[in-house]
Design an enzyme around this catalytic site. Sequence first.
Site, PDB file in Angstrom:
ATOM      1  N   CYS A 105       0.867  -1.176   0.000  1.00 15.37           N
ATOM      2  CA  CYS A 105       0.000   0.000   0.000  1.00 15.37           C
ATOM      3  C   CYS A 105       0.909   1.233   0.000  1.00 15.37           C
ATOM      4  O   CYS A 105       1.816   1.326   0.832  1.00 15.37           O
ATOM      5  CB  CYS A 105      -0.900   0.000   1.231  1.00 15.37           C
ATOM      6  SG  CYS A 105      -1.864   1.522   1.396  1.00 15.37           S
ATOM      7  N   ASP A 141      -0.291  -5.822   0.289  1.00 16.57           N
ATOM      8  CA  ASP A 141      -1.546  -6.109  -0.400  1.00 16.57           C
ATOM      9  C   ASP A 141      -1.338  -7.389  -1.200  1.00 16.57           C
ATOM     10  O   ASP A 141      -0.246  -7.644  -1.709  1.00 16.57           O
ATOM     11  CB  ASP A 141      -1.930  -4.966  -1.344  1.00 16.57           C
ATOM     12  CG  ASP A 141      -2.401  -3.725  -0.606  1.00 16.57           C
ATOM     13  OD1 ASP A 141      -3.074  -3.876   0.420  1.00 16.57           O
ATOM     14  OD2 ASP A 141      -2.112  -2.616  -1.073  1.00 16.57           O
TER      15      ASP A 141
END
Length: 158
Positions: free
Chosen positions: A56, A63
Site C-alpha cells: 500500500c 496487499d
Amino acid sequence: MSKTPRKSAASPSLQLGQAVEWPDRPEAAKLDRVPNPQKDTHFLARFTAPEFTSLCPVTGQPDFAHLVIDYVPGPWLLESKSLKLYLASFRNHGAFHEDCTVAIGKRIATEIKPKWLRIGGYWYPRGGIPIDVFWQTGKLPKDVWVPDQGVQPYRGRG
C-alpha cells in the site's frame, strides 16, 4: 545433459536458464519475449499468479492479489521466468491496486505486442472491501475461445 541457453534476436540475453538477481522494483525488471512458432494461429495463453503482492503506498502494509493474464500472441510469446521475476519486483513497490494491475497489463502489451491481452486483478480485502481491476487492449479476435478467469467473487468466511 546440460544445454547452452539459446539466444534470439528477440531477447539476446534470456534470463531463462541463467542465475539472475531478483529485481528490486518493476522499472528494473526485464521482460523477455521469444518468437511465436504458431504466429499464424490464433490461440489463448494464460498466466495465473495467485500470490501476487505489493505494498500500500500510504500505509506500507502488504496487499495481495490473484492475477490472471490472458493474451492472444502475435509474433512474440512472453517468457514465463521473466514474468515471474517482474511480478516479484512489485513485492516492495508501493502503488494502489488499480495502478499495479493496469501497469502490468500495459507493460506486457508494450513488450510482446499481442493481438489481444486482458488482465484481471482480484485483490484480497483490506478494510473489508475487495477490489477487482480489469484492463484489456481492445477487441478479442473472433475465433478465439476465452474461458472464464475462474476466480470466484469474494464471499468472506461464510
